[in-house]
Design a protein around this motif. Structure first.
Motif, short mmCIF file in Angstrom:
data_model
loop_
_atom_site.label_atom_id
_atom_site.label_comp_id
_atom_site.label_asym_id
_atom_site.label_seq_id
_atom_site.Cartn_x
_atom_site.Cartn_y
_atom_site.Cartn_z
N PHE A 1 36.93 42.72 32.82
CA PHE A 1 36.71 41.33 32.40
C PHE A 1 37.64 40.42 33.20
O PHE A 1 38.85 40.66 33.26
N ALA A 2 37.05 39.42 33.85
CA ALA A 2 37.80 38.53 34.73
C ALA A 2 37.50 37.07 34.38
O ALA A 2 36.40 36.77 33.90
N ASP A 3 38.45 36.21 34.65
CA ASP A 3 38.16 34.79 34.48
C ASP A 3 37.46 34.29 35.75
O ASP A 3 37.33 35.00 36.74
N GLU A 4 37.01 33.04 35.71
CA GLU A 4 36.25 32.48 36.84
C GLU A 4 37.05 32.49 38.14
O GLU A 4 36.53 32.81 39.20
N ALA A 5 38.33 32.13 38.06
CA ALA A 5 39.16 32.06 39.26
C ALA A 5 39.33 33.45 39.90
O ALA A 5 39.25 33.59 41.13
N GLU A 6 39.54 34.46 39.08
CA GLU A 6 39.69 35.82 39.61
C GLU A 6 38.39 36.29 40.26
O GLU A 6 38.39 36.91 41.32
N PHE A 7 37.26 35.98 39.62
CA PHE A 7 35.97 36.36 40.18
C PHE A 7 35.76 35.66 41.53
O PHE A 7 35.32 36.28 42.50
N ASP A 8 36.10 34.36 41.59
CA ASP A 8 35.98 33.61 42.85
C ASP A 8 36.79 34.26 43.96
O ASP A 8 36.34 34.34 45.10
N ARG A 9 38.00 34.74 43.64
CA ARG A 9 38.85 35.40 44.63
C ARG A 9 38.18 36.68 45.15
O ARG A 9 38.23 36.97 46.35
N LEU A 10 37.56 37.45 44.25
CA LEU A 10 36.88 38.67 44.67
C LEU A 10 35.71 38.37 45.61
O LEU A 10 35.52 39.05 46.61
N VAL A 11 34.95 37.33 45.28
CA VAL A 11 33.82 36.94 46.13
C VAL A 11 34.32 36.51 47.50
O VAL A 11 33.83 36.97 48.54
N ALA A 12 35.33 35.64 47.52
CA ALA A 12 35.84 35.10 48.78
C ALA A 12 36.46 36.16 49.68
O ALA A 12 36.35 36.08 50.91
N SER A 13 37.06 37.18 49.10
CA SER A 13 37.72 38.23 49.88
C SER A 13 36.78 39.35 50.32
O SER A 13 37.20 40.28 51.01
N GLY A 14 35.50 39.30 49.89
CA GLY A 14 34.56 40.38 50.22
C GLY A 14 34.79 41.61 49.37
O GLY A 14 34.33 42.70 49.71
N GLY A 15 35.47 41.45 48.25
CA GLY A 15 35.80 42.56 47.38
C GLY A 15 34.64 43.07 46.53
O GLY A 15 34.79 44.05 45.81
N LEU A 16 33.49 42.39 46.61
CA LEU A 16 32.33 42.81 45.82
C LEU A 16 31.19 43.22 46.75
O LEU A 16 30.86 42.51 47.70
N LEU A 17 30.57 44.36 46.46
CA LEU A 17 29.39 44.81 47.20
C LEU A 17 28.23 43.87 46.93
O LEU A 17 27.45 43.53 47.82
#
Length: 190
Positions: A49-65
């Motif tokens: 479970f992540a907040d919006e900011a943490e999710f945004d960081r994952l998207v921006a860093s390419g951390g999500l397939l």
């Protein structure tokens, strides 16, 4: 790698729980979500479970397939743990939505995409309402999305109809074994 997808309420989580119980050697990717936990859910088990900011960081860093927004929340598959398991030859299963399945197909065309369908539309609606975990407006959005997802069934490699969790589990294990060139026992009978 196998992707299991289908409309909300079709029983994906129930099938995956049975598959993991009977076949702990299958690694299940745990998705990240901005959705609040439901009763009984544990961080790192059902979801991260992540907040919006943490999710945004994952998207921006390419951390999500892959990632998608559904019913007002975002969901995504962490890339690093999946790549580690695949490199080690561990059978991997992703339980994701249609948007995510399409993204996986585009980036990993060798993945086996399995569509889990309800026996009937009425049964799907009954299951969604029977959860008792969401307000009517969310259920309505999930049903509308379900119609779109049902129409996309032909994009998948195979469809399994969820009339019996044990039957679906047996077929899914067989498909995974066939896709990897090996054999694996089926799920035990109920």
């Amino acid at each position: 790698m196998t992707v299991l997808s289908g409309p909300s309420g079709v029983g994906k989580s129930t099938v995956v729980a049975e598959l993991r119980r009977a076949h702990p050697e299958v690694w299940l990717s745990v998705s990240v979500t901005t959705r609040k936990p439901r009763p009984g859910e544990t961080h790192g088990v059902e979801y991260f479970f992540a907040d919006e900011a943490e999710f945004d960081r994952l998207v921006a860093s390419g951390g999500l397939l892959e990632w998608a927004e559904f019913a007002g929340n975002r969901y995504g598959t962490p890339r690093a743990p999946l790549e580690e398991k695949l490199a080690a030859g561990v059978p991997a299963l992703l339980e994701i939505d249609l948007q995510g399945a399409r993204q996986v197909r585009a980036t990993m065309p060798e993945a086996l995409l399995v569509f889990l369908a309800p026996p009937t539309w009425e049964e799907l609606e009954k299951r969604l309402r029977g959860r008792g975990t969401e307000p009517e407006d969310v259920i309505a959005r999930r049903l509308a999305a379900g119609r779109v997802e049902m129409a996309a069934e032909k994009e998948f490699d195979i469809t399994l109809v969820n009339t019996s969790v044990q039957d679906v589990c047996r077929r899914l294990i067989t498909l995974m074994a066939d896709a990897s060139g090996g054999r694996s026992p089926g799920c035990p009978p109920s």
